[in-house]
Scaffold this motif. Sequence first.
Motif, PDB file in Angstrom:
ATOM      1  N   PHE A   4       0.864  -1.186   0.000  1.00  0.00           N
ATOM      2  CA  PHE A   4       0.000   0.000   0.000  1.00  0.00           C
ATOM      3  C   PHE A   4       0.903   1.240   0.000  1.00  0.00           C
ATOM      4  O   PHE A   4       1.777   1.348   0.858  1.00  0.00           O
ATOM      5  N   PRO A  43      -2.502   7.584  -0.545  1.00  0.00           N
ATOM      6  CA  PRO A  43      -3.504   6.875  -1.357  1.00  0.00           C
ATOM      7  C   PRO A  43      -3.620   7.496  -2.748  1.00  0.00           C
ATOM      8  O   PRO A  43      -3.533   8.711  -2.907  1.00  0.00           O
ATOM      9  N   ARG A  44      -3.812   6.633  -3.774  1.00  0.00           N
ATOM     10  CA  ARG A  44      -3.751   7.123  -5.154  1.00  0.00           C
ATOM     11  C   ARG A  44      -5.104   7.495  -5.740  1.00  0.00           C
ATOM     12  O   ARG A  44      -5.183   8.125  -6.785  1.00  0.00           O
ATOM     13  N   ASN A  45      -6.177   7.047  -5.131  1.00  0.00           N
ATOM     14  CA  ASN A  45      -7.504   7.311  -5.711  1.00  0.00           C
ATOM     15  C   ASN A  45      -8.556   7.318  -4.602  1.00  0.00           C
ATOM     16  O   ASN A  45      -8.236   7.052  -3.432  1.00  0.00           O
ATOM     17  N   ALA A  59     -10.961   5.291  -3.931  1.00  0.00           N
ATOM     18  CA  ALA A  59     -11.178   4.008  -3.247  1.00  0.00           C
ATOM     19  C   ALA A  59     -10.116   3.836  -2.157  1.00  0.00           C
ATOM     20  O   ALA A  59     -10.431   3.463  -1.019  1.00  0.00           O
ATOM     21  N   GLU A  60      -8.856   4.158  -2.495  1.00  0.00           N
ATOM     22  CA  GLU A  60      -7.788   4.011  -1.493  1.00  0.00           C
ATOM     23  C   GLU A  60      -7.954   5.037  -0.370  1.00  0.00           C
ATOM     24  O   GLU A  60      -7.742   4.723   0.789  1.00  0.00           O
ATOM     25  N   ARG A  61      -8.380   6.245  -0.747  1.00  0.00           N
ATOM     26  CA  ARG A  61      -8.567   7.276   0.290  1.00  0.00           C
ATOM     27  C   ARG A  61      -9.600   6.798   1.309  1.00  0.00           C
ATOM     28  O   ARG A  61      -9.426   6.944   2.511  1.00  0.00           O
ATOM     29  N   LEU A 105     -10.446   3.682   1.920  1.00  0.00           N
ATOM     30  CA  LEU A 105      -9.884   2.537   2.647  1.00  0.00           C
ATOM     31  C   LEU A 105      -8.943   3.020   3.758  1.00  0.00           C
ATOM     32  O   LEU A 105      -9.016   2.554   4.901  1.00  0.00           O
ATOM     33  N   TYR A 106      -8.089   3.994   3.445  1.00  0.00           N
ATOM     34  CA  TYR A 106      -7.129   4.486   4.442  1.00  0.00           C
ATOM     35  C   TYR A 106      -7.868   5.156   5.608  1.00  0.00           C
ATOM     36  O   TYR A 106      -7.476   5.026   6.767  1.00  0.00           O
ATOM     37  N   MET A 148      -4.885  -1.028   8.921  1.00  0.00           N
ATOM     38  CA  MET A 148      -4.747  -1.729   7.641  1.00  0.00           C
ATOM     39  C   MET A 148      -4.402  -3.200   7.880  1.00  0.00           C
ATOM     40  O   MET A 148      -4.928  -4.088   7.214  1.00  0.00           O
ATOM     41  N   GLU A 203      -6.957  -6.069   6.638  1.00  0.00           N
ATOM     42  CA  GLU A 203      -6.432  -7.061   5.687  1.00  0.00           C
ATOM     43  C   GLU A 203      -6.401  -8.465   6.279  1.00  0.00           C
ATOM     44  O   GLU A 203      -6.067  -9.422   5.593  1.00  0.00           O
ATOM     45  N   MET A 206       3.070  -1.897   3.975  1.00  0.00           N
ATOM     46  CA  MET A 206       2.624  -0.520   3.769  1.00  0.00           C
ATOM     47  C   MET A 206       3.809   0.432   3.748  1.00  0.00           C
ATOM     48  O   MET A 206       4.693   0.361   4.602  1.00  0.00           O
TER      49      MET A 206
END
Length: 473
Positions: free
Chosen positions: A72, A76-78, A80-82, A84-85, A259, A263, A387
């Motif tokens: 990870f 965050p790149r997008n 969805a990741e934002r 999730l984080y 995370m 996970e 991560m």
Amino acid sequence: MNISQELAESIRAAGQEHLLRFWNDITEDEQRAFAAQLEKIDFSILPGLIRDYVLNRPRTAIPDDLGPAPYFPAVPRNDAERSLYARAEKEGRELLRAGRVCCLTVAGGQGTRLGFDGPKGTYPIGPVTGRTLFEYFAQNIIRAGWKFGHPLSWYIMTSSLNHAATTDFFRKNGWFGLKEEQVFFFTQGTMPAFGYDGKLLLASKNALSLSPDGHGGTLLALRKSGALDRMKKEGTDIISYFQVDNPLVHVVDPLFIGMHALEGAEMSAVMLSKTGPFEKLGNFCVSGGRLQIIEYSDLPQELAEKRNADGSLAFVAGSPAIHLIRRDFVEQLTASGSLRLPWHRADKKIPHIDDAGNPVVPAEPNGVKLESFIFDALPLAKKTMVMEFDRREVFAPTKNKTGVDSVESCRQMLVDRDAARLEGAGVKIPRKADGTPDALIEISPLEVLDAEDARTLAASRNIVIGPGAEVVL
Ligand code: UTP
């Protein structure tokens, strides 16, 4: 006294009769203590170890399917990741508030490169105050307990070589403000050291030269010491693992913890983007779907230099030895009361006595120590998580006195991080032409755990830092 027939026979069978060369020169008390030490050695495994690790140099097999490990990213790149984080951070905070996390520092090493007389954790690293490494962690642990709403237990692994000095240091310093029962010391195992001829080295006429068995020894030591049972009783099931030489580490990090939990990982790892192909960090790799770390010295050059289409390093993920480990994972691994992680060979300068009983302090490596490494547990985990973190935030190892990974570079990084946090909170930091802070700044870890705390601190005081100043906050 006479040594037992059985012990004498196992020593002889392992080709180590020289150990008893001075038997008749030592007192009966010394004989008794020496026999007790020898009884603890499993002589039956020595010939195999000597053949594979001392007389020959073990080669790490590089699997054909070895690839870079997924991770990870720090940012965050997008969307969805934002999201999730954000969920992970919230989860981590909840786990901390519920008291489900404890800290674990491995402090059993000998710190030979630092050349400091005493346990490494007692080294005065604070750039202005000379606050010790142990004090940094202790105060951050106290701060994290306040901030997240539950005191953290702190497990500290020592070795038989530094246990008494370490516990004395804590006693003398009043556990640095922690409650005594918050701190649990446990001791790792030792391994005998070998001369290059495969003979065990003697530290004196009546003692083997022993050294700690590596940070991989943590897992079994957690079980043998009762630490796992204690964790279970106190309701902690996530262990935040870090090394005694890295005062920059986040003793607990809600995002990383969350995370790891989301996970469902049994063991997780912080990764840093390597500064170059040959930076001396272990490399996160995957083979057969399992995460593993290949030491920098074992990664073939063509893999180390391999690039992605965009020019970035393929094997970019380096390990700063920061982990989260689920308690039940350690319980499973050590259920039989033993754990066989691979051995790693280290060539070292090992003081010893020679055949005539005279002390020898070698200037060059003269023998081999065998250690196991905690990261060899990663491939044993069914689920892992890696991560990325910004190295300026989490990693400043104190290995040497000067130069790379040294006291000097560590102090500089502590100042840099405190300066950056204050700057982020609106405080003006004088800087030199090369961009480094033109002041020595040390913020109390008791007050500031993260950037948010730095903003609170800056808002509560008028902080003015002039060029060349020494500032303690
Ligand atoms: P290092 O690999 O840097 O070893 O340990 P070291 O013994 O401290 O230092 P040198 O190599 O002799 O200069 C990394 C971390 O693992 C711990 C150390 O205390 C440090 O926190 N460690 C290492 C143990 O707890 N036990 C060991 O047997 C080895």
